[in-house]
Scaffold this active site. Structure first.
Site, short mmCIF file in Angstrom:
data_model
loop_
_atom_site.label_atom_id
_atom_site.label_comp_id
_atom_site.label_asym_id
_atom_site.label_seq_id
_atom_site.Cartn_x
_atom_site.Cartn_y
_atom_site.Cartn_z
CG ASP A 1 -1.74 -1.22 1.38
OD1 ASP A 1 -1.84 -1.96 0.40
OD2 ASP A 1 -2.29 -1.44 2.47
CE1 TYR B 1 -2.77 -7.67 5.89
CE2 TYR B 1 -1.08 -7.69 7.59
CZ TYR B 1 -1.44 -7.52 6.28
OH TYR B 1 -0.49 -7.23 5.34
C1 GLA Z 1 -3.47 -4.63 3.62
C2 GLA Z 1 -1.99 -4.50 3.97
C3 GLA Z 1 -1.11 -4.82 2.77
C4 GLA Z 1 -1.49 -6.14 2.13
C5 GLA Z 1 -3.01 -6.23 1.92
C6 GLA Z 1 -3.44 -7.59 1.47
O1 GLA Z 1 -3.85 -3.67 2.70
O2 GLA Z 1 -1.71 -3.19 4.41
O3 GLA Z 1 0.24 -4.81 3.15
O4 GLA Z 1 -1.01 -7.21 2.88
O5 GLA Z 1 -3.73 -5.92 3.10
O6 GLA Z 1 -2.93 -7.87 0.22
#
Ligand code: GLA
Length: 359
Positions: A171, A220
């Site tokens: 991101d 996550y």
């Molecule tokens: C979030 C995290 C990223 C990535 C996505 C899944 O956006 O910030 O680093 O892992 O999830 O692809």
């Protein structure tokens, strides 16, 4: 950058602080076309910047503290720029103080006004956009150049240290180095990247599911640990180095086996999707999106029933002219659609409030 958002940030700054700002910085949010939950496995990803983002109007001042106002929430903060402390509750303040802390006490006291048009919790990475916009303001205020990759690393470290999310770097890299109209093929192992132009006769849309992500941080971090456990069981440092054959040969326990299958398949899909863009093969690209969605739903288990229903509905509307899948961390958020301009217009009229055009 000169658009309405910059003018608005300038104006709000003047109203709030009673003086002109020294500058306005901006950073976009991102939508990921494919390559989900692979950045923290050293994988390949294919995000692109969206039009919406965060603007920061800033000025250096003589006071001892840095003063911040989040104009869209009507909230404020104040901290010592020599040693920004973690706030007691996680909020937008965590990101401001966290990214300021990355400058190691070298920032002058500033006044900052933040405003943006990215919906929070919609999977378009408002936090990376905020951190990169702030980082750009700090670069301008200090006059010390920082390249895009270093800026992205500082923003990622902010998430780790101040927001408690063990995120990858996709991101932040997309917000710091993405180019409008291009997907960014990023290798998260060495942070090498190249911009891949989206064909002129393709349309990219984001459709908000309306489900705001909840409890995502814990889930996550758990997914990340499961991937690391799978890699350790395979005797490798990251799943980037695993093949489907390795997974078949090694009897990994569940859910690690399914998590690893998603990651290995998804990294391969990024390569195939890039080739499909370069060949202008919309049908192939759409198939890859559908496979990616099914894998996130069934193997990685980060989708949401409302998002699945939306993806199915969109896939029916799109037919063979492209595809749709959940985008971002999951557990709600947005769906990305890549299709022909005609289908895109139909989707926009059906989802007028919830959809926005990326390319
Ligand atoms: C979030 C995290 C990223 C990535 C996505 C899944 O956006 O910030 O680093 O892992 O999830 O692809």
């Amino acid at each position: 950058m000169s658009d309405a958002r910059v003018a608005k940030a300038r104006e709000l700054f003047r109203e709030h602080f009673g003086r002109d700002c020294d500058g306005v910085s901006f950073a976009p949010g991102r939508v990921n076309l494919i390559g989900e939950h692979v950045d923290y496995n050293d994988g390949l990803v294919l995000p692109m910047p969206v039009a919406a983002g965060t603007a920061v109007a800033w000025a250096v001042h003589d006071d001892a503290d840095t003063q911040v106002t989040a104009a869209d929430f009507g909230e404020e903060d104040r901290f010592d720029p020599a040693k920004p402390a973690k706030p007691s509750n996680e909020s937008w303040r965590s990101y401001v103080r966290g990214i300021a802390a990355q400058w190691g006490g070298d920032l002058p006291p500033m006044q900052l006004l933040i405003t943006g048009d990215l919906p929070r919790g919609s999977g378009l990475s408002s936090s990376a956009s905020l951190c990169i916009a702030l980082g750009r303001a700090f670069v301008d205020a200090t006059g010390d150049p920082v390249d895009a990759t270093t800026l992205a690393r500082r923003a990622q470290q902010t998430e780790h240290d101040f927001a408690g999310v063990a995120c990858g770097i996709m991101d932040q890299m997309a917000a710091a180095a993405g180019e409008p109209g291009h997907a960014m093929l990023l290798d998260c192992r060495d942070l090498g990247y190249r911009q891949v132009a989206i064909p002129k006769d393709w349309a990219v849309l984001v459709v908000d599911s309306g489900v705001t992500r909840g409890l995502v941080d814990g889930e996550y971090n758990a997914r990340r640990r499961q991937c690391e456990a799978a890699a350790a069981a395979l005797g490798i440092t990251s799943l980037r180095d695993a093949s489907m054959d390795d997974l078949t040969a090694q009897d990994l326990p569940d859910p690690e086996a399914r998590r690893a299958r998603h990651v290995v398949g998804e990294i391969a899909r990024v390569g195939e999707a890039t080739a499909a863009i370069e060949q202008g093969d919309l049908q192939a690209f759409g198939r890859i999106l559908s496979e990616g969605h099914a894998s996130l739903r069934d193997q990685f288990e980060v989708s949401h029933p409302t998002v699945d229903a939306l993806v199915e509905r969109l896939q029916k509307m799109i037919g063979t002219q492209g595809g749709a899948r959940m985008t971002g961390a999951g557990f709600g958020g947005s769906v990305v659609v890549v299709t022909s301009p005609d289908r895109a217009r139909e989707i926009e009229s059906e989802f007028s409030e919830a959809s926005s055009r990326v390319a």
